[in-house]
Design a protein around this motif. Structure first.
Motif, PDB file in Angstrom:
ATOM      1  N   ASP A  12       0.697  -1.043   0.180  1.00  0.00           N
ATOM      2  CA  ASP A  12       0.156  -0.225   0.162  1.00  0.00           C
ATOM      3  C   ASP A  12       1.047   0.999  -0.095  1.00  0.00           C
ATOM      4  O   ASP A  12       0.163   2.249  -0.570  1.00  0.00           O
ATOM      5  N   ALA A  13       1.975   1.094   0.232  1.00  0.00           N
ATOM      6  CA  ALA A  13       2.921   1.937   0.088  1.00  0.00           C
ATOM      7  C   ALA A  13       3.438   3.596  -0.289  1.00  0.00           C
ATOM      8  O   ALA A  13       2.463   4.625  -0.291  1.00  0.00           O
ATOM      9  N   ARG A  14       2.605   2.895  -2.453  1.00  0.00           N
ATOM     10  CA  ARG A  14       3.418   4.237  -3.279  1.00  0.00           C
ATOM     11  C   ARG A  14       1.267   4.702  -3.224  1.00  0.00           C
ATOM     12  O   ARG A  14       0.806   6.286  -3.098  1.00  0.00           O
ATOM     13  N   ALA A  15       0.409   3.965  -2.947  1.00  0.00           N
ATOM     14  CA  ALA A  15      -1.069   4.575  -2.926  1.00  0.00           C
ATOM     15  C   ALA A  15      -0.944   5.676  -1.485  1.00  0.00           C
ATOM     16  O   ALA A  15      -1.575   6.400  -1.426  1.00  0.00           O
ATOM     17  N   GLU A  20      -1.973  10.491   1.200  1.00  0.00           N
ATOM     18  CA  GLU A  20      -1.342  11.668   2.451  1.00  0.00           C
ATOM     19  C   GLU A  20      -1.066  12.516   1.815  1.00  0.00           C
ATOM     20  O   GLU A  20      -1.191  13.711   2.429  1.00  0.00           O
ATOM     21  N   SER A  21      -0.597  12.928   0.843  1.00  0.00           N
ATOM     22  CA  SER A  21       0.146  13.920   0.009  1.00  0.00           C
ATOM     23  C   SER A  21      -0.864  14.668  -0.172  1.00  0.00           C
ATOM     24  O   SER A  21      -1.464  15.742  -0.759  1.00  0.00           O
ATOM     25  N   GLY A  35       5.116  17.287   9.407  1.00  0.00           N
ATOM     26  CA  GLY A  35       6.420  17.267   8.954  1.00  0.00           C
ATOM     27  C   GLY A  35       6.760  16.843   7.923  1.00  0.00           C
ATOM     28  O   GLY A  35       5.932  16.004   7.062  1.00  0.00           O
ATOM     29  N   GLU A  36       7.880  17.948   6.780  1.00  0.00           N
ATOM     30  CA  GLU A  36       7.575  18.362   5.568  1.00  0.00           C
ATOM     31  C   GLU A  36       8.779  16.347   5.355  1.00  0.00           C
ATOM     32  O   GLU A  36       8.598  15.929   3.915  1.00  0.00           O
ATOM     33  N   GLU A  42      11.559   8.637   1.672  1.00  0.00           N
ATOM     34  CA  GLU A  42      12.926   6.973   2.276  1.00  0.00           C
ATOM     35  C   GLU A  42      12.217   7.469   3.576  1.00  0.00           C
ATOM     36  O   GLU A  42      11.763   6.428   4.179  1.00  0.00           O
ATOM     37  N   HIS A  43      11.673   8.253   3.747  1.00  0.00           N
ATOM     38  CA  HIS A  43      11.131   8.908   5.506  1.00  0.00           C
ATOM     39  C   HIS A  43      10.012   8.244   5.750  1.00  0.00           C
ATOM     40  O   HIS A  43       9.865   7.678   6.650  1.00  0.00           O
ATOM     41  N   PHE A  44       9.313   8.572   4.582  1.00  0.00           N
ATOM     42  CA  PHE A  44       7.249   7.635   4.866  1.00  0.00           C
ATOM     43  C   PHE A  44       8.276   6.529   4.752  1.00  0.00           C
ATOM     44  O   PHE A  44       6.766   5.287   5.129  1.00  0.00           O
ATOM     45  N   GLN A  45       8.351   5.899   3.485  1.00  0.00           N
ATOM     46  CA  GLN A  45       9.353   4.173   3.954  1.00  0.00           C
ATOM     47  C   GLN A  45       9.146   3.666   5.372  1.00  0.00           C
ATOM     48  O   GLN A  45       8.814   2.631   5.604  1.00  0.00           O
ATOM     49  N   GLU A  46      10.346   4.138   5.641  1.00  0.00           N
ATOM     50  CA  GLU A  46      10.718   4.272   7.234  1.00  0.00           C
ATOM     51  C   GLU A  46       9.757   3.645   7.873  1.00  0.00           C
ATOM     52  O   GLU A  46       9.888   3.057   8.775  1.00  0.00           O
TER      53      GLU A  46
END
Length: 161
Positions: A12-15, A20-21, A35-36, A42-46
């Motif tokens: 589901d990561a990409r969608a 969220e964006s 936060g930005e 990369e941060h979103f994946q973490e």
């Protein structure tokens, strides 16, 4: 509008990042910014990996609210799951295009009806701000009972199986 609840997964990561964006400005009107960095891949994946690890440990259940076509409409989560007390904290957010259409109410009904017992949860706690009337209605419609207001302006609700 008919909705589905699905457990959050890596696929589901990409969608989810797109959702969220797209809704960032809408969400930030009522809740503090994430936060930005949160919106950087990369941060979103973490962050996603940390959520999935929590879910695997059984201390949280993260789900996506989706349309019948599989489009993400929102998120609904149970966090701080306490197996000894059989309790959890509820959190949710619905995107701007789905807001006001009964999506959160329907999704919460599904969560309480289908997932809570499977997770061994017998009580759920929720809080909202005093000016978030829509969220208060969602909670009351699904059987939550108002408990108290706190000094920070949050209203606390409780649901028991």
């Amino acid at each position: 509008m008919k909705v589905l609840i699905e457990a959050l997964k890596q696929e589901d990561a990409r969608a989810l990042l797109a959702f969220e964006s797209k809704n960032r400005e809408f969400f930030e009107r009522t809740v503090p910014t994430r936060g930005e960095a949160y919106y950087q891949d990369e941060h979103f994946q973490e962050s996603l990996q940390a959520l999935l690890a929590e879910q695997a440990e059984g201390t949280a259940f993260f789900s996506l609210i989706k349309s019948e076509q599989g489009i993400i409409l929102g998120r609904m989560n149970l966090v701080d799951i306490d197996q000894k007390r059989a309790s959890a904290e509820l959190g949710y957010r619905v995107g701007e295009e789905a807001a006001g259409k009964g999506v959160a109410s329907s999704a919460l009904g599904l969560l309480l009806g289908e997932y809570v017992q499977q997770l061994g949860i017998r009580e759920v706690h929720a809080k909202t701000t005093a000016d978030n009337i829509a969220s208060q209605k969602v909670l009351l419609k699904n059987g939550f009972v108002f408990q108290q207001a706190d000094a920070q302006g949050f209203l606390h609700y409780h649901w028991t199986l």
